[in-house]
Design an enzyme around this catalytic site. Sequence first.
Site, PDB file in Angstrom:
ATOM      1  N   LYS A   1     -47.723  12.860  80.409  1.00  0.00           N
ATOM      2  CA  LYS A   1     -47.856  11.700  79.525  1.00  0.00           C
ATOM      3  C   LYS A   1     -46.495  11.499  78.881  1.00  0.00           C
ATOM      4  O   LYS A   1     -46.085  12.299  78.034  1.00  0.00           O
ATOM      5  CB  LYS A   1     -48.942  11.926  78.471  1.00  0.00           C
ATOM      6  CG  LYS A   1     -49.019  10.776  77.474  1.00  0.00           C
ATOM      7  CD  LYS A   1     -50.020  11.027  76.362  1.00  0.00           C
ATOM      8  CE  LYS A   1     -49.718  10.089  75.203  1.00  0.00           C
ATOM      9  NZ  LYS A   1     -50.623  10.288  74.063  1.00  0.00           N
TER      10      LYS A   1
ATOM     11  N   GLY B   1     -52.251   7.297  65.668  1.00  0.00           N
ATOM     12  CA  GLY B   1     -52.864   7.909  64.493  1.00  0.00           C
ATOM     13  C   GLY B   1     -53.288   6.929  63.421  1.00  0.00           C
ATOM     14  O   GLY B   1     -53.786   7.341  62.369  1.00  0.00           O
TER      15      GLY B   1
ATOM     16  N   ALA C   1     -53.694   5.246  72.007  1.00  0.00           N
ATOM     17  CA  ALA C   1     -53.281   5.169  70.599  1.00  0.00           C
ATOM     18  C   ALA C   1     -53.884   3.983  69.865  1.00  0.00           C
ATOM     19  O   ALA C   1     -53.985   2.882  70.410  1.00  0.00           O
ATOM     20  CB  ALA C   1     -51.761   5.114  70.455  1.00  0.00           C
ATOM     21  N   GLY C   2     -54.287   4.248  68.642  1.00  0.00           N
ATOM     22  CA  GLY C   2     -54.751   3.195  67.744  1.00  0.00           C
ATOM     23  C   GLY C   2     -56.256   3.060  67.607  1.00  0.00           C
ATOM     24  O   GLY C   2     -56.740   2.405  66.696  1.00  0.00           O
TER      25      GLY C   2
ATOM     26  N   THR D   1     -57.031  11.247  67.197  1.00  0.00           N
ATOM     27  CA  THR D   1     -57.296  11.339  65.771  1.00  0.00           C
ATOM     28  C   THR D   1     -58.698  10.836  65.414  1.00  0.00           C
ATOM     29  O   THR D   1     -59.356  11.404  64.533  1.00  0.00           O
ATOM     30  CB  THR D   1     -56.240  10.529  64.992  1.00  0.00           C
ATOM     31  OG1 THR D   1     -54.946  10.865  65.491  1.00  0.00           O
ATOM     32  CG2 THR D   1     -56.293  10.855  63.510  1.00  0.00           C
TER      33      THR D   1
END
Lengths: 65, 255
Positions: free
Chosen positions: B94, B155, B182-183, B205
């Site tokens: 990644k 995050g 992400a997000g 997260t």
Amino acid sequence: MKIIVNAKPHDVSGGTLLAVLQELGFTSPAVATALNGSFVARGKRAEVQLAEGDRLEVLAPMQGG
Amino acid sequence: MQVYGTDITSRLLLGTAQYSSPAVLAEAVKSSGTEIITVSLRRETADGSGAGFWDRLRETGCRILPNTAGCHSVQEAVTTAHMARELFDTPWIKLEVIGHSDTLQPDVFGLAEAARILCADGFQVFPYTTDDLVVGEKLLEAGCELLMPWGAPIGSGQGLRNPDALRAMRAHFPEVPLIVDAGIGRPSDAAQAMELGMDAVLLNTAVAKAGDPAAMGRAMALAVEAGRQGYAADPMERRDMAVPSTPVLGLAEFA
């Protein structure tokens, strides 16, 4: 001989990367190494000689996103 | 779906950071049904703490997707990728080349360059990128076989900041696996991404910092599945005005 290991100064007796790793206690097979910013493969550790002032990174698996 | 020739059933990829304990992480991985987990490399201490973590990762039975998180230059990312390939015995990486420490947004120029170097060296690159079409094309030219556009900053849990851009990516790259990375903050965000036609979602997260990570892992898995099935079922078009769903024909007159 003074080298930097994971950003901390260490005084080691010198020799190969393999010998220095053992001297510093990095005996786990689950580490990867880079010398002065470049990857050093496991199989090359016995050939690579360290020099004064070298910067060594010893990394291991950690949590990540 | 397939990623670099590997069949995966679960369209949810899960990060392993920020859990309150290894046991909580293991439960979340299990309940999410994920088959791919992301990991990183960090400085080892002489007590060998990394080896213990590696053992626990293997117990999950998941495929490992190592990242280059925290790398701000091409050189750092390439070196980290090589270390990861040796350590985890996988060509998967990644690829993150971070361009800004506040937003953690990708440095897309460095990303494309690092991707080119790594693909040429036999890596199978999962690039963490923006939702920019031109950047996506550059990454494919570099040898990437899939793209991982962000939904919102890492995050942040803001959900999809720009769904229209993701829709455009889907239309522009119909055959390329797209993984929103992400997000994502809530299951509805994950479902929305999948309804837009994304192939999978990568999050960390949102599960790790939930009050009950195992339950949230399960909720995310269900949301991803629901969104995917919704996309496949071809949702109706929006209308500006109401249209009666109950037939008007045959309506009684009482006046």
